[in-house]
Design a protein around this motif. Structure first.
Motif, PDB file in Angstrom:
ATOM      1  N   GLY A 187      39.315   2.328  -8.721  1.00  0.00           N
ATOM      2  CA  GLY A 187      38.832   1.978  -7.574  1.00  0.00           C
ATOM      3  C   GLY A 187      38.602   0.382  -8.192  1.00  0.00           C
ATOM      4  O   GLY A 187      37.054   0.743  -9.077  1.00  0.00           O
ATOM      5  N   GLY A 192      41.883   0.280  -4.164  1.00  0.00           N
ATOM      6  CA  GLY A 192      41.843   1.407  -5.280  1.00  0.00           C
ATOM      7  C   GLY A 192      42.886   1.705  -4.684  1.00  0.00           C
ATOM      8  O   GLY A 192      43.662   1.239  -4.081  1.00  0.00           O
ATOM      9  N   ARG A 214      38.608   0.035   0.344  1.00  0.00           N
ATOM     10  CA  ARG A 214      37.728   0.119   0.514  1.00  0.00           C
ATOM     11  C   ARG A 214      36.168  -0.725   1.174  1.00  0.00           C
ATOM     12  O   ARG A 214      35.770  -1.414   0.465  1.00  0.00           O
TER      13      ARG A 214
END
Length: 318
Positions: A187, A192, A214
């Motif tokens: 990520g 990610g 994320r």
């Protein structure tokens, strides 16, 4: 004779005045030269004082162990702050954009387990549990405070993670069966990916891959959204489909990047005429900063069967 003496007196006075003028000029010139003399050159230290800002390297900013907070200053330099001395968010130090925690992007839970004779009622209860677990982070995120500075900075840096666990899967029709799972994650910032595989001699064998959205972590919550694909096989049968998950982590205690936390991974898989859910839970116990002990369990549906298991292993994230 009187005139001669008078002329000599005048000449003496003129010579005296000329001497005084020359003496005054000499003193003035000496004073000017003294004023124009440059001051002595002071020695400049070869190294800057220890309390001056420094310019950290990329490895220092993103992969230092233990984690370090770097506060940007004027001129492209940074002040280092020990994260162990403060759990304050990055905004309390500086309004500049963060430079770059172990942000490891979680992946969808696994479904490795042994086959057993579940029931539609059991699957319905599992679906209800997965919905509740997936919805709870929305409430917690709204009321939680900002994450510590070191966590927020690491979130914007590249992060790598690997989980390896082994355990036993339980099912009514197969009985206890050994199993193992591995998960790779990557990520950076808000995006990610992950890849996961599950292996067992008498349970579900599966693999999955996801793209991760994320979400900026909070003080006690690290949420993510996962979108991808999963395929599972059990007893010669195979089920595949698109998968949506809400992998997230509740942080109960942290020191720098070390944390004592609970990780939950609810997932929903939609196939051609099929629907399956899974839930994985793990307790993460810090050992050293990049390594945590992982212990927990999982429940996965395979059609109308509900399969569970327990496992333990290690998590490495940097």
């Amino acid at each position: 004779m009187r005139w001669v003496r008078f002329v000599l007196s005048i000449a003496s006075i003129v010579r005296l005045l000329a001497t005084l003028v020359m003496l005054s000029a000499s003193l003035g010139q000496a004073q000017v030269e003294t004023d124009l003399t440059p001051p002595p050159v002071m020695a400049v230290p070869a190294e800057p004082p220890a309390d001056q800002p420094e310019a950290p390297s990329f490895l220092q900013r993103c992969f230092a162990v233990p984690g370090q907070v770097w506060i940007p200053t004027v001129g492209g330099r940074y002040y280092a702050v020990n994260p162990a001395t403060s759990s304050a968010p990055l905004s309390s130090f500086h309004t500049a954009q963060p430079v770059g925690s172990p942000g490891s992007g979680p992946s969808a839970p696994s479904g490795g387990s042994s086959g057993g004779g579940g029931s539609i009622d059991g699957k319905a209860l599992l679906v209800l549990a997965v919905v509740i677990v997936a919805a709870l982070p929305v409430i917690v995120y709204a009321v939680d405070s900002d994450a510590p500075a070191v966590v927020e900075q690491r979130f914007h840096c590249p992060s790598f993670g690997f989980d390896a666990v082994g355990g036993v899967d339980l099912g009514d029709s197969v009985g206890p069966a050994g199993s193992g799972s591995g998960r790779f994650t990557f990520g950076i910032g808000y995006f990610g990916s992950d890849f996961q595989f599950d292996l067992s001699a008498g349970s579900i064998n599966a693999w999955s891959g996801h793209l991760l959205l994320r979400i900026l972590p909070k003080s006690h919550l690290e949420p993510n959204l996962a979108f991808g694909f999963r395929t599972m096989s059990l007893g010669g049968r195979t089920r595949s489909g698109l998968e949506v998950g809400v992998p997230h982590r509740y942080v109960l205690w942290r020191e720098g990047l070390r944390q004592f936390s609970i990780e939950l991974r609810p997932t929903f898989m939609f196939g051609l005429g099929s629907f399956d859910v899974g839930l994985e839970a793990a307790l993460l116990i810090p050992l050293v900063e990049p390594i945590h002990l992982r212990a927990g369990g999982k429940v996965q549906s395979f059609g109308n069967e509900v399969i569970g298991g327990f496992n333990a292993g290690l998590s490495f994230s940097l």
